[in-house]
Scaffold this active site. Structure first.
Site, PDB file in Angstrom:
ATOM      1  N   HIS A   9       0.832  -1.208   0.000  1.00 43.48           N
ATOM      2  CA  HIS A   9       0.000   0.000   0.000  1.00 43.48           C
ATOM      3  C   HIS A   9       0.868   1.261   0.000  1.00 43.48           C
ATOM      4  O   HIS A   9       1.592   1.519   0.965  1.00 43.48           O
ATOM      5  CB  HIS A   9      -0.872  -0.045   1.268  1.00 43.48           C
ATOM      6  CG  HIS A   9      -1.881   1.030   1.386  1.00 43.48           C
ATOM      7  ND1 HIS A   9      -1.972   1.846   2.506  1.00 43.48           N
ATOM      8  CD2 HIS A   9      -2.863   1.437   0.555  1.00 43.48           C
ATOM      9  CE1 HIS A   9      -2.983   2.682   2.344  1.00 43.48           C
ATOM     10  NE2 HIS A   9      -3.539   2.461   1.177  1.00 43.48           N
ATOM     11  N   ARG A  10       0.823   2.003  -1.097  1.00 36.72           N
ATOM     12  CA  ARG A  10       1.705   3.176  -1.292  1.00 36.72           C
ATOM     13  C   ARG A  10       3.173   2.746  -1.161  1.00 36.72           C
ATOM     14  O   ARG A  10       4.023   3.492  -0.677  1.00 36.72           O
ATOM     15  CB  ARG A  10       1.385   4.296  -0.292  1.00 36.72           C
ATOM     16  CG  ARG A  10      -0.080   4.664  -0.257  1.00 36.72           C
ATOM     17  CD  ARG A  10      -0.416   5.742   0.754  1.00 36.72           C
ATOM     18  NE  ARG A  10      -1.850   5.772   1.053  1.00 36.72           N
ATOM     19  CZ  ARG A  10      -2.411   6.435   2.045  1.00 36.72           C
ATOM     20  NH1 ARG A  10      -1.652   7.156   2.858  1.00 36.72           N
ATOM     21  NH2 ARG A  10      -3.711   6.397   2.241  1.00 36.72           N
ATOM     22  N   GLU A  36       0.650  -0.667  -4.720  1.00 41.05           N
ATOM     23  CA  GLU A  36      -0.526   0.188  -4.907  1.00 41.05           C
ATOM     24  C   GLU A  36      -0.034   1.620  -4.771  1.00 41.05           C
ATOM     25  O   GLU A  36       0.830   1.896  -3.943  1.00 41.05           O
ATOM     26  CB  GLU A  36      -1.563  -0.134  -3.819  1.00 41.05           C
ATOM     27  CG  GLU A  36      -2.877   0.640  -3.912  1.00 41.05           C
ATOM     28  CD  GLU A  36      -2.895   1.966  -3.158  1.00 41.05           C
ATOM     29  OE1 GLU A  36      -3.887   2.706  -3.318  1.00 41.05           O
ATOM     30  OE2 GLU A  36      -1.944   2.279  -2.425  1.00 41.05           O
ATOM     31  N   ASP A  38      -1.033   6.131  -5.725  1.00 35.03           N
ATOM     32  CA  ASP A  38      -2.055   7.137  -6.014  1.00 35.03           C
ATOM     33  C   ASP A  38      -1.551   8.120  -7.057  1.00 35.03           C
ATOM     34  O   ASP A  38      -0.428   8.605  -6.955  1.00 35.03           O
ATOM     35  CB  ASP A  38      -2.381   7.923  -4.735  1.00 35.03           C
ATOM     36  CG  ASP A  38      -2.727   6.989  -3.585  1.00 35.03           C
ATOM     37  OD1 ASP A  38      -3.884   6.553  -3.532  1.00 35.03           O
ATOM     38  OD2 ASP A  38      -1.838   6.677  -2.756  1.00 35.03           O
ATOM     39  N   HIS A  51      -0.564  10.800  -2.415  1.00 39.31           N
ATOM     40  CA  HIS A  51      -1.898  10.434  -1.934  1.00 39.31           C
ATOM     41  C   HIS A  51      -2.812  11.631  -1.703  1.00 39.31           C
ATOM     42  O   HIS A  51      -3.937  11.666  -2.180  1.00 39.31           O
ATOM     43  CB  HIS A  51      -1.800   9.619  -0.642  1.00 39.31           C
ATOM     44  CG  HIS A  51      -3.148   9.275  -0.076  1.00 39.31           C
ATOM     45  ND1 HIS A  51      -3.825  10.099   0.801  1.00 39.31           N
ATOM     46  CD2 HIS A  51      -3.958   8.214  -0.305  1.00 39.31           C
ATOM     47  CE1 HIS A  51      -4.996   9.542   1.092  1.00 39.31           C
ATOM     48  NE2 HIS A  51      -5.103   8.406   0.435  1.00 39.31           N
ATOM     49  N   GLU A 111      -4.375   3.966  -8.235  1.00 35.83           N
ATOM     50  CA  GLU A 111      -5.607   4.613  -7.786  1.00 35.83           C
ATOM     51  C   GLU A 111      -5.671   6.020  -8.363  1.00 35.83           C
ATOM     52  O   GLU A 111      -4.775   6.838  -8.152  1.00 35.83           O
ATOM     53  CB  GLU A 111      -5.678   4.697  -6.252  1.00 35.83           C
ATOM     54  CG  GLU A 111      -6.960   5.375  -5.811  1.00 35.83           C
ATOM     55  CD  GLU A 111      -7.107   5.583  -4.305  1.00 35.83           C
ATOM     56  OE1 GLU A 111      -7.885   6.478  -3.921  1.00 35.83           O
ATOM     57  OE2 GLU A 111      -6.465   4.867  -3.518  1.00 35.83           O
ATOM     58  N   LYS A 113      -6.893   9.580  -8.169  1.00 45.63           N
ATOM     59  CA  LYS A 113      -7.413  10.489  -7.143  1.00 45.63           C
ATOM     60  C   LYS A 113      -8.183  11.593  -7.858  1.00 45.63           C
ATOM     61  O   LYS A 113      -7.695  12.702  -8.028  1.00 45.63           O
ATOM     62  CB  LYS A 113      -6.259  11.078  -6.329  1.00 45.63           C
ATOM     63  CG  LYS A 113      -5.397  10.051  -5.636  1.00 45.63           C
ATOM     64  CD  LYS A 113      -6.126   9.330  -4.516  1.00 45.63           C
ATOM     65  CE  LYS A 113      -6.274  10.224  -3.316  1.00 45.63           C
ATOM     66  NZ  LYS A 113      -6.812   9.482  -2.157  1.00 45.63           N
ATOM     67  N   ASP A 231       0.415  -1.950   4.375  1.00 45.07           N
ATOM     68  CA  ASP A 231       1.586  -1.069   4.559  1.00 45.07           C
ATOM     69  C   ASP A 231       2.827  -1.880   4.936  1.00 45.07           C
ATOM     70  O   ASP A 231       3.934  -1.357   4.931  1.00 45.07           O
ATOM     71  CB  ASP A 231       1.326  -0.069   5.707  1.00 45.07           C
ATOM     72  CG  ASP A 231       0.199   0.911   5.398  1.00 45.07           C
ATOM     73  OD1 ASP A 231      -0.013   1.208   4.211  1.00 45.07           O
ATOM     74  OD2 ASP A 231      -0.466   1.366   6.344  1.00 45.07           O
TER      75      ASP A 231
END
Length: 243
Positions: A9-10, A36, A38, A51, A111, A113, A231
């Site tokens: 995640h990120r 993943e 953003d 993000h 993702e 945004k 994470d």
């Protein structure tokens, strides 16, 4: 052997400054199946990885991402807020990340945004970048703005999309099909057994986020989650290896 995929995640956001090359490289080293991240657009229309809609939390700058050029964003320190040893970390462009990922086996969940700030043509810009690096078969595009996903599907139905949602939706796999989405990326607290059962019958992958505690990792892996978004990819890999 458990086949739940592990998405960082990120990047490895538990141990590195989120959405930086440091975090993505750490995820690769840890052995994650994917990352993943953003995407937002700069003032000059270039997709960058960050993000929040502002740079305030994760850099030493202040202001809206949309008001900076790529060049201006590149001058910001995107690592010190996390740990002084990451002073060299910068906000990466999507192109940088895609170029790097081509030489790895990683999958990539992008993702969009596009909810708070409606970035014009973000869908087309991101799809063009994915195409230019021939990464269509390794990408999942997700968004909380489902109008964006409809646009992605209109422009290129070959790219996999997934709905992001925080609520306890009833039969979300049926709703997802109305926007031609192929996956369910749900907030961990709403990942209830009924969701997994129905999604399995509909042959739709469920990838909850953020899954950071071992007990949750364990129960989701045992419960047939297609993937988890975490994470702490290193921790998740240890849990998966133990099964």
């Amino acid at each position: 052997m458990n086949n739940t995929q592990i998405f960082a995640h990120r990047g490895s956001a538990g141990t590195h400054p989120e959405n930086t090359m440091d975090a993505f490289e750490a995820a690769l080293l840890a052995g994650a199946d994917g990352i993943e991240l953003d995407v937002q657009l700069t003032q000059d229309g270039i997709p960058v990885i960050i993000h929040d809609e502002t740079v305030n939390r994760t850099t030493n700058g202040e202001g809206w991402v949309k008001d900076f050029t790529l060049n201006e964003l590149k001058k910001l320190d995107a690592g010190s807020w996390f740990d002084p040893k990451f002073t060299d970390a910068t906000i990466p462009s999507l192109e940088e990340v895609l170029e790097w990922i081509t030489n790895t086996p990683l999958l990539i969940n992008i993702e969009l945004k596009s909810g708070v700030v409606r970035y014009p043509s973000i869908e087309k810009i991101v799809l063009d970048a994915i195409s230019s690096f021939k990464l269509k078969d390794r990408v999942i595009i997700s968004s909380f703005n489902h109008y964006s996903l409809v646009e992605v599907n209109r422009l290129d139905p070959a790219v996999e999309t997934a709905i992001l949602f925080m609520e306890g939706l009833y039969e979300p796999w049926k709703y997802a099909k109305t926007v031609n989405a192929k996956g369910l990326h749900c907030y961990l607290p709403v990942a209830v057994p009924e969701l997994f059962q129905g999604a399995a019958k509909a042959e739709m992958p469920v990838r909850p986020f953020p899954v950071n505690e071992e007990k949750h990792m364990l129960s989701l892996m045992k419960g047939g989650s297609s993937a988890i978004i975490t994470d702490w990819p290193e921790k998740a890999l240890k849990v998966r290896d133990s099964l």
